[in-house]
Design a protein around this motif. Structure first.
Motif, PDB file in Angstrom:
ATOM      1  N   TRP A 181      16.176  34.074  59.300  1.00 41.90           N
ATOM      2  CA  TRP A 181      17.286  34.926  59.335  1.00 41.90           C
ATOM      3  C   TRP A 181      18.032  34.006  58.778  1.00 41.90           C
ATOM      4  N   LYS A 182      18.603  34.560  57.067  1.00 36.95           N
ATOM      5  CA  LYS A 182      19.320  33.622  56.732  1.00 36.95           C
ATOM      6  C   LYS A 182      20.789  34.504  56.648  1.00 36.95           C
ATOM      7  N   LEU A 183      21.407  33.558  57.422  1.00 40.30           N
ATOM      8  CA  LEU A 183      22.844  34.021  57.979  1.00 40.30           C
ATOM      9  C   LEU A 183      24.192  33.406  57.547  1.00 40.30           C
ATOM     10  N   PRO A 184      24.960  34.138  57.046  1.00 46.55           N
ATOM     11  CA  PRO A 184      26.967  32.771  56.502  1.00 46.55           C
ATOM     12  C   PRO A 184      26.846  31.850  58.075  1.00 46.55           C
ATOM     13  N   HIS A 185      27.454  31.074  57.062  1.00 51.34           N
ATOM     14  CA  HIS A 185      27.916  30.368  58.179  1.00 51.34           C
ATOM     15  C   HIS A 185      29.188  30.532  58.812  1.00 51.34           C
ATOM     16  N   SER A 186      30.213  31.766  57.832  1.00 53.23           N
ATOM     17  CA  SER A 186      31.820  31.799  58.550  1.00 53.23           C
ATOM     18  C   SER A 186      31.191  33.097  60.184  1.00 53.23           C
ATOM     19  N   LYS A 187      32.160  32.574  60.980  1.00 52.11           N
ATOM     20  CA  LYS A 187      32.290  33.419  62.580  1.00 52.11           C
ATOM     21  C   LYS A 187      32.427  34.787  62.322  1.00 52.11           C
ATOM     22  N   GLY A 188      32.969  35.457  60.850  1.00 51.64           N
ATOM     23  CA  GLY A 188      33.423  36.687  61.033  1.00 51.64           C
ATOM     24  C   GLY A 188      31.791  37.073  60.456  1.00 51.64           C
ATOM     25  N   SER A 189      30.939  37.469  61.948  1.00 50.67           N
ATOM     26  CA  SER A 189      29.654  38.030  60.721  1.00 50.67           C
ATOM     27  C   SER A 189      29.709  39.351  60.838  1.00 50.67           C
ATOM     28  N   SER A 190      30.412  40.259  61.277  1.00 53.49           N
ATOM     29  CA  SER A 190      30.561  41.357  61.133  1.00 53.49           C
ATOM     30  C   SER A 190      31.714  42.114  60.172  1.00 53.49           C
ATOM     31  N   SER A 191      32.329  41.315  59.062  1.00 52.91           N
ATOM     32  CA  SER A 191      32.371  41.637  58.051  1.00 52.91           C
ATOM     33  C   SER A 191      32.230  41.855  56.400  1.00 52.91           C
ATOM     34  N   LEU A 192      32.220  42.748  56.679  1.00 57.40           N
ATOM     35  CA  LEU A 192      31.581  43.326  54.863  1.00 57.40           C
ATOM     36  C   LEU A 192      30.955  42.075  53.725  1.00 57.40           C
ATOM     37  N   VAL A 196      26.561  41.227  53.625  1.00 60.36           N
ATOM     38  CA  VAL A 196      26.170  41.044  52.051  1.00 60.36           C
ATOM     39  C   VAL A 196      25.191  39.686  51.679  1.00 60.36           C
ATOM     40  N   LEU A 197      25.917  38.633  52.682  1.00 59.03           N
ATOM     41  CA  LEU A 197      25.217  37.356  52.434  1.00 59.03           C
ATOM     42  C   LEU A 197      24.006  37.245  53.534  1.00 59.03           C
ATOM     43  N   SER A 198      23.795  38.458  54.301  1.00 63.12           N
ATOM     44  CA  SER A 198      22.735  38.173  55.276  1.00 63.12           C
ATOM     45  C   SER A 198      21.396  38.627  54.968  1.00 63.12           C
ATOM     46  N   GLU A 199      20.154  37.559  55.145  1.00 63.13           N
ATOM     47  CA  GLU A 199      18.890  38.283  54.892  1.00 63.13           C
ATOM     48  C   GLU A 199      17.681  37.858  55.798  1.00 63.13           C
ATOM     49  N   LEU A 200      17.228  38.944  56.072  1.00 62.21           N
ATOM     50  CA  LEU A 200      15.966  38.517  57.114  1.00 62.21           C
ATOM     51  C   LEU A 200      14.976  38.733  55.976  1.00 62.21           C
ATOM     52  N   HIS A 201      13.519  37.340  56.590  1.00 65.56           N
ATOM     53  CA  HIS A 201      12.683  37.461  55.625  1.00 65.56           C
ATOM     54  C   HIS A 201      11.305  37.170  57.092  1.00 65.56           C
ATOM     55  N   LEU A 202      10.463  38.036  56.333  1.00 64.78           N
ATOM     56  CA  LEU A 202       9.447  38.357  57.393  1.00 64.78           C
ATOM     57  C   LEU A 202       8.045  38.179  56.647  1.00 64.78           C
TER      58      LEU A 202
END
Length: 772
Positions: A181-192, A196-202
């Motif tokens: 999981w490549k997630l943003p460092h900001s706490k507002g994970s539910s914001s748009l 957009v900055l989140s990614e899932l690598h399988l």
């Protein structure tokens, strides 16, 4: 012969027959005795034989007693020794068997731990996990044998724990390599922006020439399942999947998933696109979520696993099934409350279009079931979508109550004028005698040239059943129109929706009775104009409720009966609500009139300039109050209600003045003149408070009709005459209790006024005598 002779001698009374019988009995005794001798001779040998047998039995008993004593003294002792030896041997055998079993389990544990270490070195996680479970089983078997104070199980337990944490750690590292999981460092994970900055690598895509040393995804997942750690891994994965992928897709219509497949990795990300309309489309959301599950199923979830502790055909379970059990309930709730709820139609005309949503929901659930993510008995989404009539009715009612409440809490002073010939946007009334079919002509067509024939020469005005001219709040007019439009929509709805909408209309009026008096309480108490408008509002609603149910009598009788048929039962509540508010305002105004007259010092000693000025000031304050009130009620209240209210307040002032003057014990000539001048101010300026209409010339009619609305008007005029009249004029106006003075005052009141106005003379006494 001697015996017979003795008998005969002894009883000389016996005759010959008795003697013969006695002889016969004697011969019978001799026969019996002979028979007994024969039987005794036969029985004697058998008795002898039995005595011999008893002697033999006694001998045998003696031999038995000797044998028993020998057994107890010699054999029993040897037998006890043998039993004790056997018991000791048996216990020793059991101990040896337990020790042997423990040693075997320890050997199995040692073998499993060695194989585990070897498998971990070769990164064969599935065999390693199986060996770990075998070692754990062996150790549990060792620990289950109680009575052995062994220190080795504690050491083995420690070693097992270390190896278990080691393999779990390595499997965790492998899991992190597979799913990144490549997630943003900001706490507002539910914001748009964060989504957009989140990614899932399988990293589960098989690549050409893949190194055999790298464990396949199946082995890692199966090993985690064997160790009982897969549930926690999947739970964390499901939470991230919901928070960064599934929920954003449902919450943000502008999001669009983007997939990218590379030689060794599959990437899932989002992009935001601008939409013309920011609307929630269930069909679009279902397609996007189905796409997400399809790629997850292809690269991760389509892995069959063996459930620990189960065997046989049904022991296989896919990763999709396990993930579905963890997140489906939350996902379905989110889809219902954040997507399907918004798609429920807001009008009956849109219900037909909702079939597309139902079909899309059915296909969505079918696709998830084919991927084994969803069980066959899970149909929460489809049930919700198919129950659209229920949700439509509930949503419609909620929107109606919300809109009605907004109107109820809006400003009351924004008014519109209602006249008998006002054109109101109401549905067409059914024709009388036409049954339940609505008439094609409007309400105005029921009246011909302003009248309705009643079968005789008498006729009714067109405005007979209309509201009088007044002002009502524009919000209340919109509220009534909302009720009519809702009833119109109920006519074309299903039976269930029709019933819900009819009940909702009733609820709107119930809410009005609760909300408006509470929300506007302070203004209704302080501002007389708003109290008058509120009174008109209540009468306006009550007026329409009288015929609302009748106008929609073409609704099915069962629906009408279920929702109480008509709305006539609510009419008294609204009339009471309006009257209570207006009467409370009238009480406030009455108290204001009386408080101002209180400063008139009871109209006593009017020859004193200070007292006269105070009384004159109080009179003018009362007139000022009434004129101001007449201004704020002007063109608001219906004319008849306006005149009745102003007449009541003016009557309160006049009655108070009459009472106080009549109670005076002494009135000087100058005081009488001044009282007359004060009363004349009331007579001259009092009618001027009657200005119900904006046009001044039209108000003269109502000013001339003051005696009709002011009960004490003529009484007040008679009081003025008394203040200026002499004794004879007063007696003449009394006219033996038949004159105009007698109609307004009692004899005691007239006598009291005469005593206060005139000195004690014979003429006054004569005049008092005439008053009776």
């Amino acid at each position: 012969g001697s015996l017979v002779a003795a008998v005969l001698q002894h009883s000389g009374q016996l005759d010959k027959e008795h003697l013969g019988a006695h002889v016969g009995r004697l011969s019978l005794r001799e026969e019996v005795w002979s028979l007994m001798n024969n039987k005794y001779s036969e029985f004697l040998p058998s008795v002898q034989n039995r005595e011999d047998l008893v002697a033999e039995v006694d001998g045998l008993c003696m031999d038995i007693d000797l044998l028993k004593a020998a057994i107890e003294n010699e054999v029993q002792q040897d037998l006890n020794v043998a039993v004790t030896e056997f018991t000791e041997l048996k216990q020793q055998l059991e101990r040896d068997s337990v020790v042997l079993s423990v040693l075997k389990k320890l050997q199995e544990f040692d073998t499993a731990m060695k194989e585990l270490s070897a498998a971990l070195l070769e990164e064969k996680y599935m065999p390693a996990a199986q060996r770990l479970e075998k070692a754990r089983s062996s150790l549990r078997n060792v620990e289950s044998h109680r009575g052995f104070e062994l220190k080795i199980p504690k050491a083995l337990r420690k070693e097992l724990t270390v190896q278990e944490q080691n393999i779990i750690y390595q499997l965790g590292k492998e899991w992190q390599k597979l799913i990144v999981w490549k997630l943003p460092h900001s706490k507002g994970s539910s914001s748009l922006e964060a989504v957009v900055l989140s990614e899932l690598h399988l990293h589960t895509v098989p690549a050409p020439g893949e190194d055999a040393a790298v464990p396949p995804v199946t082995a890692v997942l199966q090993a985690l399942a064997v160790l009982g750690e897969l549930h926690y891994k999947l739970k964390d994965f499901g939470q991230l999947l919901m928070e960064y992928i599934l929920k954003p897709l449902i919450s943000y219509p502008s999001l669009e998933p983007v997939t990218e497949e590379q030689p060794d990795v599959f990437i899932l990300r989002f992009r935001s696109q601008e939409l013309a309309l920011d609307e929630f489309s269930p069909i679009k959301v279902f397609d996007q979520i189905k796409l997400i599950f399809e790629v997850l199923h292809k690269y991760l979830l389509n892995v069959p696993l063996e459930q620990p502790g189960k065997g046989g055909k049904d022991s296989k379970v896919t990763l999709a099934e396990l993930l579905g059990e963890l997140i489906w309930e939350e996902l379905s709730d989110c889809l219902i409350h954040s997507c399907l709820v918004h798609s429920v139609p807001s009008s009956s005309s849109q219900l037909e279009q909702y079939k597309e949503v139902i079909e899309s929901t059915k296909e969505f659930e079918k696709a998830l079931k084919e991927m084994q993510f969803l069980k066959q008995d899970k149909t929460a989404l489809l049930k919700y979508a198919c129950n659209v009539n229920f949700h439509f009715a509930n949503k419609k009612c909620q929107d109606l109550i919300k809109a009605a409440r907004k109107l109820m809490t809006s400003e009351i002073h924004n008014t519109v004028k209602i006249t008998p010939d006002s054109s109101v946007a109401l549905p067409e009334l059914p024709s009388p005698g036409s049954g339940d079919h609505p008439k094609t002509q409007g309400p105005s067509s029921l009246l011909d040239s302003g009248t309705v024939n009643l079968g005789s020469e008498s006729s009714l005005s067109q405005s007979t059943l209309s509201l009088p001219t007044c002002r009502i709040s524009s919000s209340v007019q919109q509220l009534v129109e909302l009720a009519y439009s809702t009833m119109e929509e109920a006519k074309t709805s299903t039976k269930f929706c029709c019933l819900q909408l009819c009940n909702c209309v009733r609820d709107i009026f119930y809410v009005f009775c609760e909300v408006v008096p509470r929300y506007h309480r302070e203004n209704l108490q302080k501002l007389p104009q708003l109290a008058a408008i509120h009174y008109n509002n209540c009468m306006y609603i009550a007026h329409h409720l009288l015929t609302l149910g009748h106008q929609f009598r073409d609704l099915s009788s069962s629906v009408l009966s279920d929702c109480s048929g008509t709305f006539v039962d609510v009419v008294p509540d609204f009339k009471k609500l309006g009257m209570e508010c207006f009467l409370a305002q009238m009480q406030v105004q009455k108290r204001g009139v009386l408080d101002r007259l209180w400063s008139a010092r009871n109209f006593s000693n009017m020859d004193d300039d200070e007292n006269y000025c105070a009384a004159n000031k109080s009179i003018k304050q009362v007139l000022h109050q009434l004129k101001g009130l007449g201004t704020v009620w002007q063109d608001v209240l219906p004319v008849h209600m306006y005149c009745k209210a102003m007449g009541t307040l003016l009557n309160t002032a006049l009655a108070e003045i009459v009472t106080r003057i009549a109670a005076l014990e002494d009135i000087s000539a100058e005081g009488a003149d001044r009282l007359y001048s004060l009363c004349k101010i009331m007579v001259d300026e009092g009618p001027q408070v009657f200005t119900p209409l904006l046009e001044e010339d039209k108000n003269k009619k109502y000013q001339e009709e003051v005696p009709v609305y002011v009960q004490k008007w003529m009484t007040f005029r008679e009081l003025m005459i008394i203040l200026r009249a002499n004794l004879q004029e007063i007696v003449d106006r009394w006219a033996d209790g038949k004159g105009p003075l007698a109609e307004q005052f009692s004899a005691s009141e007239v006598k009291s006024l005469i005593r206060a106005l005139f000195q004690n003379t014979e003429r006054r006494a004569a005049a008092l005598a005439r008053i009776k």
